[in-house]
Design an enzyme around this catalytic site. Structure first.
Site, PDB file in Angstrom:
ATOM      1  N   HIS A  89      49.202  15.473  -0.340  1.00  0.00           N
ATOM      2  CA  HIS A  89      48.829  16.758   0.251  1.00  0.00           C
ATOM      3  C   HIS A  89      50.032  17.629   0.609  1.00  0.00           C
ATOM      4  CE1 HIS A  89      45.103  18.575   2.392  1.00  0.00           C
ATOM      5  NE2 HIS A  89      45.879  19.517   1.919  1.00  0.00           N
ATOM      6  N   TYR A 122      40.197  17.157   5.523  1.00  0.00           N
ATOM      7  CA  TYR A 122      39.065  18.079   5.690  1.00  0.00           C
ATOM      8  C   TYR A 122      37.900  17.413   6.432  1.00  0.00           C
ATOM      9  CZ  TYR A 122      41.360  20.688   1.858  1.00  0.00           C
ATOM     10  OH  TYR A 122      42.247  21.369   1.051  1.00  0.00           O
ATOM     11  N   LYS A 154      42.753  14.112  -1.523  1.00  0.00           N
ATOM     12  CA  LYS A 154      44.192  14.100  -1.245  1.00  0.00           C
ATOM     13  C   LYS A 154      44.513  13.135  -0.111  1.00  0.00           C
ATOM     14  CE  LYS A 154      43.793  19.087  -2.042  1.00  0.00           C
ATOM     15  NZ  LYS A 154      42.370  19.276  -1.639  1.00  0.00           N
ATOM     16  N   ASP A 205      36.837  20.105  -4.954  1.00  0.00           N
ATOM     17  CA  ASP A 205      38.123  19.765  -4.351  1.00  0.00           C
ATOM     18  C   ASP A 205      37.956  19.545  -2.852  1.00  0.00           C
ATOM     19  OD1 ASP A 205      41.401  20.256  -4.749  1.00  0.00           O
ATOM     20  OD2 ASP A 205      40.658  20.828  -2.772  1.00  0.00           O
TER      21      ASP A 205
END
Length: 274
Positions: free
Chosen positions: A106, A48, A73, A43
């Site tokens: 998200h 990120y 996401k 994930d």
């Protein structure tokens, strides 16, 4: 343990997350280690900023792509129909993959009110076969109700903050009623605070398991999809070593009783960040 999502796609119930993991060799090595240990669900997210490292780790791992389940996401700054489609292309390129198994919105950001058109872009990606499943993160019940009434494809899951001290009972009941899985981020509480709880520590001693293993097991037995995260090889191994024991109903109830509705992260009703 494998779950079957509402569109028939199968997904590992225990996955590996890379939130706040620095891109480059740290992410690559963590993903490779996770896959070597046995994780098949990875994930990540655009925000990120480590999708490239995740993709490299996948390519360097000795496991065929079709045996892996990859989630990413769309971030808040890319909400909107055309913006989401473009963001997906960027994520796919960074990951170096031909398709994504699960693509998620998200955050709902209700004050901006773009999550419906953003989700419609996910429906387009799903209809075109570029993603195998679509869903959301951090959605409250009213946000889900709106999607269910205005969109065509039901979300397969809702990834939310969830741990024994914030067990989201009402949301879980709603999602179960509508055949939407709940997936936990921060399953050990951000910072791992729950691991020092006296009840958790007592159960860890009773089962000869670590506190983290006990809490992950609680998630699994509650039919929650759970994303664990660590860059420490020994902890990556330990967090996956949860399939050789089972918590009794009595001990599950003890952990259920820890709920204080204590949210650690942001409240999706108010969260706005791009």
């Amino acid at each position: 343990m494998i779950v079957t999502l509402n569109n028939g796609v199968k997904m590992p119930q225990l996955g590996f997350g890379v939130f706040k993991v620095e891109d480059g060799s740290i992410t690559v090595d963590a993903v490779k280690k996770a896959i070597d240990v046995g994780y098949r669900s990875i994930d990540t997210a655009a925000i990120y900023q480590n999708e490239a490292g995740v993709g490299q780790g996948i390519r360097e791992a000795d496991v065929p792509r079709e045996e892996l389940f990859i989630t990413t996401k769309v971030w808040n700054a890319d909400q909107g129909y055309e913006e989401t489609l473009a963001a997906f292309d960027k994520s796919l390129e960074k990951l170096g993959l031909e398709y994504i198994d699960l693509y998620l919105v998200h955050w709902p950001m209700p004050k901006v009110d773009k999550y419906v058109e953003t989700y419609r872009a996910l429906e387009k990606l799903y209809e075109d076969g570029r993603v195998r499943a679509i869903g959301v993160c951090n959605f409250h019940i009213p946000h889900l109700e709106r999607l269910l009434s205005e969109c065509k494809v039901k979300p397969v899951l809702n990834q939310v903050e969830l741990h024994p001290c914030f067990s989201q009972v009402e949301l879980r009941e709603f999602c179960a009623k509508h055949d939407i899985f709940v997936e936990a981020w921060g399953p050990l509480m951000q910072g791992g605070e729950v691991l020092n709880n006296s009840t958790v520590l007592a159960l860890a001693e009773k089962y000869s398991k670590s506190p983290a293993q006990v809490v992950i097991r609680w998630h699994l037995q509650n039919d929650i999809i759970v994303i664990s995260k660590s860059v420490t090889p020994s902890r990556i191994e330990a967090n996956f070593d949860v399939f050789d024991f089972e918590l009794s109903d009595e001990d599950m109830a003890k952990l259920d009783d820890l709920n204080t509705n204590q949210r650690i992260g942001a409240d999706p009703a108010d969260f706005y960040k791009v």
